[in-house]
Design a protein around this motif. Structure first.
Motif, PDB file in Angstrom:
ATOM      1  N   THR A 118       0.699  -1.145   0.022  1.00 29.05           N
ATOM      2  CA  THR A 118      -0.004  -0.064  -0.119  1.00 29.05           C
ATOM      3  C   THR A 118       0.844   1.195  -0.009  1.00 29.05           C
ATOM      4  O   THR A 118       0.315   2.346  -0.463  1.00 29.05           O
ATOM      5  N   GLY A 119       1.870   1.215   0.689  1.00 25.94           N
ATOM      6  CA  GLY A 119       2.705   2.665   0.923  1.00 25.94           C
ATOM      7  C   GLY A 119       3.565   2.912  -0.490  1.00 25.94           C
ATOM      8  O   GLY A 119       3.554   2.181  -1.379  1.00 25.94           O
ATOM      9  N   ASP A 120       4.138   4.157  -0.285  1.00 24.58           N
ATOM     10  CA  ASP A 120       4.788   4.700  -1.768  1.00 24.58           C
ATOM     11  C   ASP A 120       5.663   3.860  -1.999  1.00 24.58           C
ATOM     12  O   ASP A 120       6.485   3.839  -3.227  1.00 24.58           O
ATOM     13  N   ASN A 121       6.701   3.218  -0.720  1.00 28.15           N
ATOM     14  CA  ASN A 121       7.787   2.588  -0.928  1.00 28.15           C
ATOM     15  C   ASN A 121       7.764   0.932  -0.828  1.00 28.15           C
ATOM     16  O   ASN A 121       8.435   0.155  -0.902  1.00 28.15           O
ATOM     17  N   SER A 122       6.353   0.607  -1.077  1.00 32.50           N
ATOM     18  CA  SER A 122       5.993  -0.753  -1.178  1.00 32.50           C
ATOM     19  C   SER A 122       6.930  -1.652  -2.108  1.00 32.50           C
ATOM     20  O   SER A 122       7.208  -2.762  -1.922  1.00 32.50           O
ATOM     21  N   ARG A 123       7.085  -1.347  -3.249  1.00 35.59           N
ATOM     22  CA  ARG A 123       7.763  -1.803  -4.249  1.00 35.59           C
ATOM     23  C   ARG A 123       9.294  -1.644  -3.860  1.00 35.59           C
ATOM     24  O   ARG A 123       9.935  -2.955  -4.178  1.00 35.59           O
TER      25      ARG A 123
END
Length: 458
Positions: A118-123
């Protein structure tokens, strides 16, 4: 695919007996370091220990200066001072590297959460999660997010995250994934259990035959392996019958598809991969074997039809389903009927009734599977498994591969449930030394949260 050079594998070494391992008998140098802030043994090695020491030194300096500095703990602490800071964002030092945060559960355990969806850094967190697994050897447990997987129709893109490494990216590391539920359509939006993600980009890596260098092999009797010349990943559709029949089952596969001096990160499912769950539920050996075999036999109807079996309510069969799935549909909402179903008489009659209405195939084979073949295989396994069956249902081959890998490599039990705990308790002397990682814990439903937290109470 890769294969070991001739001669003994570096994995093969004198192994401790299962009993000695389970009771913590010392063999060779002490593997566990003592964590001074916890006051107990800690399996979180060099990086975490360095972070703890750095934090404590800074806290001492701050105390002497008459003020406090807020440091995030790298592990849950029983002290009031650390408890006030638990879960407050990413961890300093290792937290920044791995993007994990401590869960405020039982402070005696190392339990961390990571955002993979879900977060901006999930990838980016795919690579950080891989670094955590690679950097800290021995046993880990990752509990994946069932809610997210279920809400996205149980597709690969929201399933268990498995780090993918390109052949040119990391020449000394190889990743294995063993799971009985692997499906080989291999696309992000296709049904499946494997969320194969590139550690550099976080993008999904398709893994059907011919894509991204993946090729198909079969090993043992019923196991399917996909390996790639472009990625350093080995995907294994494990078979619990193979795992129980041969104590060296997992070791042989790891040997065959790895090279000397490689660092190995092995992700391992639990139920029907290393544990025969029906054994735990109290079925006798013949009943257990029938149940496990029917999980491996798939029925594909020629056309949709309503099916009535032995007085049970009618069910509709419209697409491919395992025979065990058919039995579950037949006995829906009747646990007693399901438990009493597993007799030879009923199983062979079900097979006979379905055979004219579609195709029956063993999961790892392409050709039709007949009743005669099924009965012959049943008789063979009944003799073989009688010699290796265990009361807790955990295959001896699991203990062999863990013993071969421990100390130099990482083994991650990866499940959607709490079935990992029984295996951890049987495998290591102290489960508190195991690194526990949850995936998107805040997205779990209340029931799953309660069951997970309940493991660590008391």
């Amino acid at each position: 695919g890769p294969s070991l050079a001739s001669g003994p594998s570096p994995l093969l070494r004198p192994s401790a007996s299962r009993g000695a391992l389970a009771h913590g008998v010392s063999r060779g140098p002490r593997r566990w370091r003592r964590c001074t802030c916890m006051g107990q043994g800690c399996s979180i090695c060099h990086g975490f220990m360095a972070a703890l020491n750095s934090r404590h030194a800074a806290e001492d300096r701050a105390d002497r200066a008459g003020h406090r500095t807020d440091f995030d703990s790298c592990s849950p602490s029983s002290s009031k001072r650390s408890a006030a800071r638990e879960g407050s964002g990413h961890l300093k030092h290792p937290g920044e590297q791995y993007a994990v945060k401590a869960l405020p559960l039982n402070g005696d355990f190392h339990i961390f959460d990571i955002d993979m969806y879900t977060g901006d850094n999930s990838r980016k967190n795919v690579g950080r999660y891989f670094a955590l697994c690679k950097d800290h050897v021995d046993l880990h447990v990752t509990t994946s997010c069932f809610t997210i997987w279920r809400n996205h129709k149980k597709t690969n893109g929201f399933a268990k995250v498995i780090p993918a490494i390109t052949a040119a990216e990391d020449e000394d590391t190889r990743v294995f994934f063993f799971d009985d539920n692997l499906e080989w359509e291999g696309k992000e939006d296709s049904s499946g259990i494997c969320n194969l993600r590139d550690v550099r980009t976080g993008e999904f890596v398709e893994f059907y035959e011919g894509k991204n260098g993946f090729r198909r092999d079969t090993v043992a009797r019923h196991t399917v392996v996909y390996h790639s010349c472009d990625y350093r990943n080995i995907l294994v559709k494990a078979n619990i019958l193979d795992a129980m029949e041969d104590p060296e089952y997992f070791v042989k596969i790891v040997e065959q598809y790895s090279l000397p001096k490689e660092k190995l990160v092995v992700f391992m499912d639990v139920n029907s991969t290393i544990v025969c769950n029906d054994t735990v539920q109290g079925k006798d050996l013949a009943n257990t074997l029938l149940s496990v075999m029917f999980e491996c036999v798939e029925f594909t109807p020629r056309e949709p039809f309503e099916f009535v079996f032995s007085g049970h309510p009618a069910i509709k069969l419209a697409k491919a389903k395992t025979l065990k799935g058919v039995v579950k549909d037949i006995t829906a909402n009747n646990n007693e009927a399901y438990a009493s179903f597993w007799t030879q008489e009923q199983c062979w009659r079900l097979f006979t009734d379905l055979e004219p209405r579609g195709e029956l195939r063993w999961s790892s084979r392409g050709e039709p599977f007949t009743l005669e073949e099924c009965q012959k295989l049943f008789s063979e396994y009944l003799v073989t498994l009688a010699q290796v069956a265990t009361s807790d249902g955990i295959a001896e081959s699991w203990f062999r591969v863990f013993e071969a890998l421990r100390g130099q490599h990482t083994v991650v039990l990866n499940s959607f449930g709490v079935d990992t705990r029984k295996v951890a308790l049987a495998t290591v002397p102290d489960e508190k030394r195991v690194i526990q990682v949850t995936v998107n814990y805040d997205k779990w439903d209340d029931r799953d949260m309660q069951k997970f937290a309940g493991q660590f109470e008391g």
